[in-house]
Design a protein around this motif. Structure first.
Motif, PDB file in Angstrom:
ATOM      1  N   ASP A  55       0.841  -1.183   0.000  1.00 15.59           N
ATOM      2  CA  ASP A  55       0.000   0.000   0.000  1.00 15.59           C
ATOM      3  C   ASP A  55       0.888   1.249   0.000  1.00 15.59           C
ATOM      4  O   ASP A  55       1.811   1.373   0.807  1.00 15.59           O
ATOM      5  N   ARG A  56       0.608   2.175  -0.889  1.00 13.48           N
ATOM      6  CA  ARG A  56       1.429   3.382  -1.045  1.00 13.48           C
ATOM      7  C   ARG A  56       1.445   4.242   0.222  1.00 13.48           C
ATOM      8  O   ARG A  56       2.480   4.795   0.594  1.00 13.48           O
ATOM      9  N   THR A  57       0.312   4.367   0.877  1.00 16.25           N
ATOM     10  CA  THR A  57       0.227   5.181   2.099  1.00 16.25           C
ATOM     11  C   THR A  57       1.178   4.652   3.169  1.00 16.25           C
ATOM     12  O   THR A  57       1.918   5.416   3.790  1.00 16.25           O
ATOM     13  N   ILE A  58       1.154   3.348   3.366  1.00 14.87           N
ATOM     14  CA  ILE A  58       2.021   2.735   4.382  1.00 14.87           C
ATOM     15  C   ILE A  58       3.488   2.874   3.979  1.00 14.87           C
ATOM     16  O   ILE A  58       4.338   3.224   4.803  1.00 14.87           O
ATOM     17  N   LEU A  59       3.774   2.633   2.706  1.00 13.59           N
ATOM     18  CA  LEU A  59       5.147   2.753   2.231  1.00 13.59           C
ATOM     19  C   LEU A  59       5.676   4.174   2.446  1.00 13.59           C
ATOM     20  O   LEU A  59       6.784   4.364   2.956  1.00 13.59           O
ATOM     21  N   MET A  60       4.876   5.172   2.101  1.00 10.00           N
ATOM     22  CA  MET A  60       5.326   6.561   2.258  1.00 10.00           C
ATOM     23  C   MET A  60       5.540   6.908   3.731  1.00 10.00           C
ATOM     24  O   MET A  60       6.490   7.610   4.073  1.00 10.00           O
ATOM     25  N   ARG A  61       4.713   6.400   4.601  1.00 10.79           N
ATOM     26  CA  ARG A  61       4.897   6.667   6.029  1.00 10.79           C
ATOM     27  C   ARG A  61       6.180   6.020   6.545  1.00 10.79           C
ATOM     28  O   ARG A  61       6.913   6.612   7.331  1.00 10.79           O
ATOM     29  N   ALA A  62       6.465   4.808   6.087  1.00 11.18           N
ATOM     30  CA  ALA A  62       7.701   4.132   6.500  1.00 11.18           C
ATOM     31  C   ALA A  62       8.922   4.871   5.936  1.00 11.18           C
ATOM     32  O   ALA A  62       9.922   5.046   6.629  1.00 11.18           O
ATOM     33  N   LEU A  63       8.823   5.327   4.687  1.00  8.58           N
ATOM     34  CA  LEU A  63       9.927   6.069   4.083  1.00  8.58           C
ATOM     35  C   LEU A  63      10.157   7.393   4.811  1.00  8.58           C
ATOM     36  O   LEU A  63      11.302   7.790   5.050  1.00  8.58           O
ATOM     37  N   LYS A  64       9.069   8.071   5.189  1.00 12.16           N
ATOM     38  CA  LYS A  64       9.214   9.339   5.923  1.00 12.16           C
ATOM     39  C   LYS A  64       9.843   9.123   7.292  1.00 12.16           C
ATOM     40  O   LYS A  64      10.633   9.942   7.757  1.00 12.16           O
ATOM     41  N   LEU A  65       9.531   8.003   7.917  1.00 12.99           N
ATOM     42  CA  LEU A  65      10.164   7.668   9.195  1.00 12.99           C
ATOM     43  C   LEU A  65      11.674   7.483   8.989  1.00 12.99           C
ATOM     44  O   LEU A  65      12.480   8.003   9.764  1.00 12.99           O
ATOM     45  N   LEU A  66      12.044   6.775   7.933  1.00 11.37           N
ATOM     46  CA  LEU A  66      13.468   6.566   7.633  1.00 11.37           C
ATOM     47  C   LEU A  66      14.150   7.876   7.240  1.00 11.37           C
ATOM     48  O   LEU A  66      15.312   8.097   7.585  1.00 11.37           O
ATOM     49  N   GLU A  67      13.420   8.740   6.558  1.00 14.17           N
ATOM     50  CA  GLU A  67      13.977  10.050   6.209  1.00 14.17           C
ATOM     51  C   GLU A  67      14.245  10.856   7.483  1.00 14.17           C
ATOM     52  O   GLU A  67      15.298  11.471   7.627  1.00 14.17           O
TER      53      GLU A  67
END
Length: 179
Positions: free
Chosen positions: A145-157
């Motif tokens: 899911d794109r929403t979950i992926l973007m949230r995980a990526l933002k956490l890593l950012e």
């Protein structure tokens, strides 16, 4: 044992009282925990990220015993997932629920392992490549899911492990890893 596609259903799935919210607190607590595990495992196995309360969801009915969960039971089970950080309501009316079979922090760890396993430590790739590219095939990231992926990526950012950069559209948003 009854199956739903390739998914093996637990014994309690054929026990009619589990399709009715139990009035006794201890019994209901056990019922809710069983449903939580069933929903998470089924969604993980079938790669389902959103459950709609008004939509047909295979777990919420059992034609073998001719039972279905009522709206109150569905909402109670999903609300329990929300209270444990394993789901989030996508709307104020509690009609659609985002299922987090992995917590966002766990998805972030999966991304880190994916990057290391594929030698992408100092590479750039698009968000879409992470979700549907050749490298992600056979991993939990594929079809994510794109929403979950973007949230995980933002956490890593936020942790300084990568940089997200915008493209001209959501299809070409990029990620630069710096592990």
């Amino acid at each position: 044992m009854q199956k739903l596609g390739d998914f093996k259903l637990p014994q309690f799935f054929n026990y009619p009282p589990y399709f009715t919210l139990q009035p006794v607190r201890d019994t209901r607590d056990k019922q809710v925990k069983l449903w939580k595990e069933l929903i998470l495992e089924y969604c993980r196995t079938e790669k389902i990220f959103v459950i709609g309360l008004e939509e047909d969801f295979p777990l919420f009915s059992n034609p073998v015993i001719e039972r279905s969960l009522g709206h109150e039971a569905k909402e109670a089970f999903l609300s329990f997932l929300v209270s444990e950080g394993r789901a989030e309501w996508l709307d104020k009316g509690h009609r659609r629920c985002l299922i987090l079979w992995h917590r966002i922090e766990d998805w972030a760890d999966i991304i880190i392992h994916f990057v290391k396993d594929n030698g992408l430590e100092d590479s750039v790739m698009t968000v879409e490549e992470m979700r549907s590219g050749i490298e992600s095939r056979g991993t939990e990231l594929h079809g994510m899911d794109r929403t979950i992926l973007m949230r995980a990526l933002k956490l890593l950012e936020h942790k300084g492990k990568l940089a997200i950069f915008k493209g001209t559209s959501t299809d070409d948003e990029g990620v630069k890893f710096s592990l």
